[in-house]
Motif scaffolding. Structure first.
Motif, PDB file in Angstrom:
ATOM      1  N   LEU A 147      35.827  31.517  23.377  1.00 43.27           N
ATOM      2  CA  LEU A 147      35.846  30.655  24.567  1.00 43.27           C
ATOM      3  C   LEU A 147      34.505  30.694  25.303  1.00 43.27           C
ATOM      4  N   SER A 148      34.207  29.600  26.020  1.00 42.50           N
ATOM      5  CA  SER A 148      32.967  29.553  26.823  1.00 42.50           C
ATOM      6  C   SER A 148      33.185  30.314  28.131  1.00 42.50           C
ATOM      7  N   GLY A 149      32.085  30.519  28.879  1.00 38.93           N
ATOM      8  CA  GLY A 149      32.166  31.247  30.149  1.00 38.93           C
ATOM      9  C   GLY A 149      33.144  30.598  31.117  1.00 38.93           C
ATOM     10  N   GLY A 150      33.068  29.264  31.221  1.00 41.67           N
ATOM     11  CA  GLY A 150      33.959  28.548  32.130  1.00 41.67           C
ATOM     12  C   GLY A 150      35.411  28.690  31.708  1.00 41.67           C
ATOM     13  N   GLN A 151      35.642  28.598  30.395  1.00 43.96           N
ATOM     14  CA  GLN A 151      37.018  28.748  29.892  1.00 43.96           C
ATOM     15  C   GLN A 151      37.541  30.162  30.126  1.00 43.96           C
ATOM     16  N   LEU A 152      36.646  31.148  29.936  1.00 45.23           N
ATOM     17  CA  LEU A 152      37.058  32.539  30.163  1.00 45.23           C
ATOM     18  C   LEU A 152      37.484  32.739  31.618  1.00 45.23           C
ATOM     19  N   GLN A 153      36.702  32.148  32.539  1.00 45.28           N
ATOM     20  CA  GLN A 153      37.051  32.317  33.941  1.00 45.28           C
ATOM     21  C   GLN A 153      38.348  31.576  34.275  1.00 45.28           C
ATOM     22  N   ARG A 154      38.597  30.456  33.599  1.00 48.27           N
ATOM     23  CA  ARG A 154      39.868  29.738  33.811  1.00 48.27           C
ATOM     24  C   ARG A 154      41.038  30.612  33.332  1.00 48.27           C
ATOM     25  N   VAL A 155      40.841  31.278  32.180  1.00 50.92           N
ATOM     26  CA  VAL A 155      41.897  32.177  31.687  1.00 50.92           C
ATOM     27  C   VAL A 155      42.117  33.297  32.711  1.00 50.92           C
ATOM     28  N   ALA A 156      40.997  33.803  33.259  1.00 48.16           N
ATOM     29  CA  ALA A 156      41.099  34.880  34.260  1.00 48.16           C
ATOM     30  C   ALA A 156      41.850  34.386  35.501  1.00 48.16           C
ATOM     31  N   ASP A 199      27.036  28.390  34.994  1.00 49.30           N
ATOM     32  CA  ASP A 199      26.080  27.358  35.409  1.00 49.30           C
ATOM     33  C   ASP A 199      26.675  26.581  36.594  1.00 49.30           C
ATOM     34  N   ARG A 200      25.853  25.783  37.232  1.00 51.02           N
ATOM     35  CA  ARG A 200      26.250  25.101  38.472  1.00 51.02           C
ATOM     36  C   ARG A 200      27.502  24.243  38.291  1.00 51.02           C
ATOM     37  N   GLN A 201      27.452  23.435  37.216  1.00 49.41           N
ATOM     38  CA  GLN A 201      28.563  22.493  37.009  1.00 49.41           C
ATOM     39  C   GLN A 201      29.891  23.227  36.781  1.00 49.41           C
ATOM     40  N   THR A 202      29.811  24.248  35.915  1.00 47.30           N
ATOM     41  CA  THR A 202      31.032  25.022  35.638  1.00 47.30           C
ATOM     42  C   THR A 202      31.478  25.772  36.882  1.00 47.30           C
ATOM     43  N   ALA A 203      30.483  26.286  37.624  1.00 50.31           N
ATOM     44  CA  ALA A 203      30.803  27.014  38.854  1.00 50.31           C
ATOM     45  C   ALA A 203      31.553  26.106  39.823  1.00 50.31           C
ATOM     46  N   ILE A 261      42.700  33.341  49.860  1.00 50.40           N
ATOM     47  CA  ILE A 261      41.622  33.726  48.943  1.00 50.40           C
ATOM     48  C   ILE A 261      40.504  34.420  49.719  1.00 50.40           C
ATOM     49  N   VAL A 262      40.088  35.564  49.195  1.00 52.76           N
ATOM     50  CA  VAL A 262      38.904  36.237  49.727  1.00 52.76           C
ATOM     51  C   VAL A 262      37.908  36.309  48.580  1.00 52.76           C
ATOM     52  N   MET A 263      36.735  35.727  48.796  1.00 53.51           N
ATOM     53  CA  MET A 263      35.755  35.625  47.710  1.00 53.51           C
ATOM     54  C   MET A 263      34.422  36.236  48.151  1.00 53.51           C
ATOM     55  N   VAL A 264      33.954  37.167  47.357  1.00 57.99           N
ATOM     56  CA  VAL A 264      32.619  37.729  47.595  1.00 57.99           C
ATOM     57  C   VAL A 264      31.637  36.911  46.776  1.00 57.99           C
ATOM     58  N   THR A 265      30.556  36.454  47.402  1.00 58.80           N
ATOM     59  CA  THR A 265      29.568  35.671  46.653  1.00 58.80           C
ATOM     60  C   THR A 265      28.174  35.820  47.259  1.00 58.80           C
ATOM     61  N   HIS A 266      27.203  35.610  46.406  1.00 56.81           N
ATOM     62  CA  HIS A 266      25.806  35.552  46.849  1.00 56.81           C
ATOM     63  C   HIS A 266      25.370  34.105  47.032  1.00 56.81           C
ATOM     64  N   ASP A 267      26.213  33.223  46.502  1.00 59.05           N
ATOM     65  CA  ASP A 267      25.820  31.824  46.363  1.00 59.05           C
ATOM     66  C   ASP A 267      26.270  31.001  47.579  1.00 59.05           C
ATOM     67  N   PRO A 268      25.338  30.514  48.404  1.00 60.42           N
ATOM     68  CA  PRO A 268      25.724  29.726  49.585  1.00 60.42           C
ATOM     69  C   PRO A 268      26.497  28.469  49.197  1.00 60.42           C
ATOM     70  N   ALA A 269      26.164  27.912  48.010  1.00 60.01           N
ATOM     71  CA  ALA A 269      26.877  26.709  47.566  1.00 60.01           C
ATOM     72  C   ALA A 269      28.333  27.033  47.286  1.00 60.01           C
ATOM     73  N   ALA A 270      28.576  28.206  46.761  1.00 65.14           N
ATOM     74  CA  ALA A 270      29.961  28.613  46.490  1.00 65.14           C
ATOM     75  C   ALA A 270      30.706  28.836  47.803  1.00 65.14           C
ATOM     76  N   ALA A 271      30.008  29.437  48.754  1.00 62.67           N
ATOM     77  CA  ALA A 271      30.631  29.754  50.040  1.00 62.67           C
ATOM     78  C   ALA A 271      31.094  28.483  50.760  1.00 62.67           C
ATOM     79  N   LYS A 272      30.434  27.363  50.449  1.00 57.20           N
ATOM     80  CA  LYS A 272      30.796  26.107  51.113  1.00 57.20           C
ATOM     81  C   LYS A 272      32.228  25.663  50.776  1.00 57.20           C
ATOM     82  N   TYR A 273      32.748  26.157  49.664  1.00 57.09           N
ATOM     83  CA  TYR A 273      34.114  25.789  49.287  1.00 57.09           C
ATOM     84  C   TYR A 273      35.151  26.519  50.133  1.00 57.09           C
ATOM     85  N   ALA A 274      34.731  27.578  50.801  1.00 60.69           N
ATOM     86  CA  ALA A 274      35.661  28.367  51.615  1.00 60.69           C
ATOM     87  C   ALA A 274      35.862  27.716  52.981  1.00 60.69           C
TER      88      ALA A 274
END
Lengths: 385, 231
Positions: free
Chosen positions: B147-156, B178-182, B200-213
């Motif tokens: 499986l690809s990285g994105g698929q692995l995270q979906r399984v997770a 990658d950005r798109q998969t993220a 949901i509590v999410m730890v991230t370094h990515d400001p773009a990811a944090a925008k989803y919260a």
């Protein structure tokens, strides 16, 4: 899916490692099965000896004969029930290399002393009446294919026939068996009188005496009385229980028990190191996964049990195959070796012992990694993984 | 404790002792998280983001202070009680997926269900639903290595939600993508938050990811600086 499935998946994730480790265990249990059966075969004479049977031999050693007069003297000693005697014939069949156990015995008393032997009354009667007759054990009959009525030439590598040569001709008058399968029946007996009258030297001596006492509790007393009776004579005696005599005879080959124990110990010690090391490495590689399982909510004790189950499964896979192959090997060679190693079987006690060893092996090799998993802190597990 | 609050941290301290040195991560930290919230925690390396996530997830215990989850003090639970609590209440999503390499996708998703009393048939049904949710029904029999990285995270993610926990804890869930998969993964988390009311509590370094919260907490030197984000 259940815990056993997870154990199976972990066990089989590295096929080559599983094969090599199982193979090492397989070899250890193959050796164990084979040498235990060998020891069982060697010990069967000792194990099947009657408790109240004593053997009287010349004090110098058992190859030196005793005067015939000793038979009646021993019979008169208090506590002695039945007495018989035997002479070693040094027999072989056709080729000197094809040695057989042949003894000239006192026919009337032999079966009184060896009362565990079973023979049809008519066969016994036929033999008692026929001076040139012999009785053969069931195993000997099977090995050589001899039947009642067969005329068999048996040669001696010690004695010469009065008429020249070293060969006596005997008629098979009967075939005896034993109450217990472990009792050796791989030998022949014939009349002492016939032996004495037809041999060219040796006089009227007997090889050794075998007697039964009224009770095994008086064995020591009777043995002392016999040896005292012949003390300071030209043929002093040494009397011991049949068990001790057989054991001493066997130990002339070396301390078989110690040799076998050493071989088995070395095999198991090596396996313990190999399998233990493999299990430790296998579980260490999975530190991260154990931390994940714990994070998901698997309790430490459950993971502990799974790892222990894995090492037990490993021990039993290799062990049972090893034991099964040793069974087949023993079955295969026992016929060929029957003349030298009677009753070579993978007995129930050997199987139980092997199963216990598998359990111990699995437990000992699994306990260290299982304890590590039990104690593993989730955070340090993730850091190490 | 307010009925709408799922997590309440009162005066929480956490210290690590290494040799003779003692390192303080938090000292008197307070935090309140509402039910159905989607909180991003950001901060520089070493600020204690992951330590906080560990405390919230019951995989670590505070040196002092109280942690309440749905009116239950989890800082007082034993190791076994915490294991049971995690199995019942928390779904974990990791940066590097942490799937079992010897199990296929469906088996990986089924793992948390081994801690329930569900029958095999019920478990299979739950696994199917979870994989449908993450759009990986056709990959059910695939091994992680396939499986690809994105698929692995979906399984997770499917594994995290299969037992229907109230809380999802995500440690850098897009850090390896990658950005798109993220973005796809983050949209999925957002869906779980909005449609399935997962906290949901999410730890991230990515400001773009944090925008989803719904909100982002900035952690620095053991203290929060809260900033409301437009979502």
């Amino acid at each position: 899916m259940n815990d056993l499935f997870l154990v199976y998946k972990n066990l089989t994730r590295k096929k080559m490692r599983l094969f090599l480790t199982s193979f090492a265990i397989f070899i250890a249990f193959l050796i164990f099965g084979a040498v235990s059966a060998l020891k069982g075969s060697l010990d069967s004479g000792i194990e099947m000896s009657a408790d109240n049977r004593l053997v009287v031999v010349h004090k110098t050693n058992f190859t030196v004969s005793l005067p015939y007069a000793y038979v009646n003297k021993v019979k008169s000693i208090e506590g002695v029930k039945d007495v018989t005697h035997a002479n070693w014939f040094g027999g072989y069949y056709q080729e000197p290399a094809s040695q057989i156990v042949a003894m000239a015995v006192e026919p009337q008393t032999y079966f009184d002393v060896y009362n565990e032997l079973v023979i049809a009354p008519e066969e016994k009667q036929r033999w008692l009446k026929n001076q040139t007759g012999m009785l053969i054990g069931k195993r000997m009959a099977k090995v050589y294919g001899w039947k009642i009525g067969d005329r068999v030439p048996i040669s001696s590598n010690i004695f010469s026939h009065k008429q020249g040569g070293h060969t006596w001709e005997f008629v098979v008058d009967g075939i005896f068996d034993a109450e217990e399968v472990q009792t050796d029946t791989g030998y022949m007996i014939f009349h002492y009188k016939y032996f004495k009258e037809t041999q060219s030297f040796g006089g009227s001596n007997v090889g050794w005496l075998v007697l039964t006492t009224d009770s095994s509790s008086i064995n020591e007393k009777v043995a002392k009385a016999i040896d005292m009776e012949f003390a300071n004579s030209q043929a002093e005696t040494e009397t011991s229980t049949e068990k001790a005599f057989n054991k001493a005879f066997l130990e002339q080959l070396g301390n078989i028990g110690l040799i076998i124990f050493s071989v088995v110990f070395m095999a198991f010690f090596t396996i313990l190191i190999v399998v233990g090391n493999t299990m430790v490495l296998a579980v260490r590689e999975r530190t991260n996964e154990i931390a994940v399982l714990k994070t998901l909510g698997f309790k430490s004790i459950r993971i502990f049990k799974m790892i222990l189950m894995e090492s037990l499964l490993l021990a039993f896979i290799g062990g049972l195959i090893g034991l099964a192959v040793s069974y087949l090997v023993i079955q295969g060679v026992s016929e060929q070796l029957a003349r030298f190693l009677p009753n070579m079987v993978l007995s129930q006690s050997i199987i139980i012992q092997a199963l216990v060893y598998m359990l111990v092996l699995g437990f000992v090799t699994g306990i260290v990694p299982a304890m590590s998993a039990l104690r593993l802190n989730i955070i340090s597990g993730f850091n190490r993984g | 404790m307010n009925q709408n609050v799922i997590f309440q941290l009162n005066n929480v301290s956490k210290q690590f002792v290494k040799g003779k040195e003692s390192l303080s991560i938090f000292d008197g930290l307070d935090l309140s998280i509402q039910k159905g919230d989607f909180v991003a925690i950001m901060g520089p390396s070493g600020s204690g983001k992951t330590t906080l996530l560990n405390l919230l997830g019951g995989v670590d215990q505070p040196t002092s202070g109280e942690i309440h989850f749905d009116n239950e003090r989890i800082d007082e639970l034993s190791e076994n009680q915490l294991a049971k609590w995690r199995a019942n209440n928390v779904g974990f999503i990791f940066q590097f997926y942490n799937l079992m390499p010897m199990l296929n996708a469906a088996r990986n998703v089924e793992l948390p269900l081994l801690l329930t009393n569900l029958s095999s048939a019920q478990r299979q049904q739950s696994v199917k639903t979870a994989l449908e949710l993450v759009g990986l029904t056709d990959r059910a029999k695939h091994m992680p290595g396939e499986l690809s990285g994105g698929q692995l995270q979906r399984v997770a993610i499917a594994r995290a939600v299969v037992s229907d926990p109230k809380l999802l804890l995500c440690d850098e869930p897009t850090g390896d993508l990658d950005r798109q998969t993220a973005d796809e993964i983050l949209e999925m988390l957002q869906l779980l938050n909005r449609e399935f009311e997962k906290t949901i509590v999410m730890v991230t370094h990515d400001p773009a990811a944090a925008k989803y919260a719904n909100r982002t907490l900035h952690l620095d030197k053991g203290q929060f600086v809260e900033k409301e984000l437009v979502t």
